[in-house]
Design an enzyme around this catalytic site. Structure first.
Site, mmCIF file in Angstrom:
data_model
loop_
_atom_site.group_PDB
_atom_site.id
_atom_site.type_symbol
_atom_site.label_atom_id
_atom_site.label_comp_id
_atom_site.label_asym_id
_atom_site.label_seq_id
_atom_site.Cartn_x
_atom_site.Cartn_y
_atom_site.Cartn_z
ATOM 1 N N HIS A 120 0.776 -1.093 0.026
ATOM 2 C CA HIS A 120 0.102 0.010 0.051
ATOM 3 C C HIS A 120 0.982 1.288 -0.066
ATOM 4 C CE1 HIS A 120 0.719 -0.968 4.405
ATOM 5 N NE2 HIS A 120 0.963 0.238 4.240
HETATM 6 C C1 T46 Z 1 2.727 0.616 6.935
HETATM 7 C C2 T46 Z 1 3.562 -0.740 7.228
HETATM 8 C C3 T46 Z 1 5.101 -0.439 7.137
HETATM 9 C C4 T46 Z 1 -4.686 -0.472 13.469
HETATM 10 O O1 T46 Z 1 -5.528 -0.808 14.100
HETATM 11 N N1 T46 Z 1 -3.778 0.407 13.981
HETATM 12 C C5 T46 Z 1 -2.278 0.618 13.251
HETATM 13 O O2 T46 Z 1 -1.840 1.668 13.603
HETATM 14 C C6 T46 Z 1 -1.889 -0.050 12.207
HETATM 15 C C7 T46 Z 1 -0.748 0.156 11.544
HETATM 16 C C8 T46 Z 1 -2.578 -1.074 12.045
HETATM 17 N N2 T46 Z 1 -3.826 -1.220 12.404
HETATM 18 C C9 T46 Z 1 -4.564 -2.557 12.156
HETATM 19 C C10 T46 Z 1 -5.298 -2.371 10.723
HETATM 20 C C11 T46 Z 1 -5.211 -4.015 10.369
HETATM 21 O O3 T46 Z 1 -6.497 -4.560 10.667
HETATM 22 O O4 T46 Z 1 -3.809 -3.761 11.977
HETATM 23 C C12 T46 Z 1 -4.131 -4.581 11.049
HETATM 24 C C13 T46 Z 1 -2.847 -4.889 10.163
HETATM 25 O O5 T46 Z 1 -2.439 -3.590 9.542
HETATM 26 P P1 T46 Z 1 -1.776 -3.661 7.919
HETATM 27 O O6 T46 Z 1 -2.470 -4.827 7.159
HETATM 28 O O7 T46 Z 1 -2.192 -2.093 7.467
HETATM 29 O O8 T46 Z 1 -0.331 -3.879 8.255
HETATM 30 P P2 T46 Z 1 0.974 -3.808 7.268
HETATM 31 O O9 T46 Z 1 1.864 -4.582 8.089
HETATM 32 O O10 T46 Z 1 0.569 -4.480 5.780
HETATM 33 O O11 T46 Z 1 1.105 -2.307 7.263
HETATM 34 C C14 T46 Z 1 1.674 -1.690 8.280
HETATM 35 C C15 T46 Z 1 1.035 -0.438 8.425
HETATM 36 O O12 T46 Z 1 -0.419 -0.434 8.283
HETATM 37 C C16 T46 Z 1 1.514 0.690 7.197
HETATM 38 O O13 T46 Z 1 0.844 2.051 7.508
HETATM 39 O O14 T46 Z 1 3.475 1.525 6.153
HETATM 40 O O15 T46 Z 1 3.304 -1.544 8.182
#
Ligand code: T46
Length: 139
Positions: free
Chosen positions: A56
């Site tokens: 993303h």
């Molecule tokens: C990024 C990379 C480096 C939350 O509720 N609060 C938060 O602050 C974050 C970051 C995530 N979440 C929830 C949203 C999803 O249900 O945690 C779950 C996993 O998030 P996501 O699939 O977006 O995680 P990554 O590892 O793909 O990405 C993350 C960050 O979202 C993103 O901003 O830059 O790490």
């Protein structure tokens, strides 16, 4: 390293290490080592080497990524250029600002990725569709 990455949206930074016979300490202060005010911190762990994350971009968020344990490869794309950054030491950080597609690959065993972020969590700030990202990146 590609100039456009260094000038603006992605930058690899080296932190000062305060070390002695007891071990090492790294201090990160807002608007010093971290060039923004930190409103949120999260960390990623329990990952699998074969399971990438990310895929993303963000519209406004600024983030500093640090592999405080183990290593991870960060794939970035910005301005039509792709670049990989290996985070393999707690004294290294990857600063990402603005419209950058990011993917995290090749997590090592026991990796812990610490992220300092400039804003509270907002799903509206995410671009999770690569085609939408490409359109905005080229605009
Ligand atoms: C990024 C990379 C480096 C939350 O509720 N609060 C938060 O602050 C974050 C970051 C995530 N979440 C929830 C949203 C999803 O249900 O945690 C779950 C996993 O998030 P996501 O699939 O977006 O995680 P990554 O590892 O793909 O990405 C993350 C960050 O979202 C993103 O901003 O830059 O790490």
């Amino acid at each position: 390293m590609n100039g456009s990455f260094m000038q603006s949206n992605v930058k690899l930074v080296q932190f000062a290490v305060h070390g002695d016979s007891r071990g090492s300490l790294i201090a990160l202060e807002c608007e010093k080592e971290v060039p923004f005010c930190v409103r949120r911190t999260y960390y990623i762990y329990g990952t699998q080497p074969w399971t990438p994350r990310g895929f993303h971009a963000h519209r406004n968020l600024k983030q500093l990524l640090i592999a405080v344990s183990g290593s991870v490869n960060i794939h970035c794309e910005f301005g039509g250029v792709k670049q990989e950054f290996l985070l393999d030491s707690p004294d290294k950080g990857l600063l990402i600002e603005g419209l950058v597609w990011r993917e995290m690959h090749d997590f090592s065993e026991g990796a812990v990725l610490l992220v300092l972020a400039s804003e509270h969590y907002s799903e509206e700030d995410y671009i999770r569709d690569y085609e939408v990202f490409k359109q905005e990146d080229q605009a």
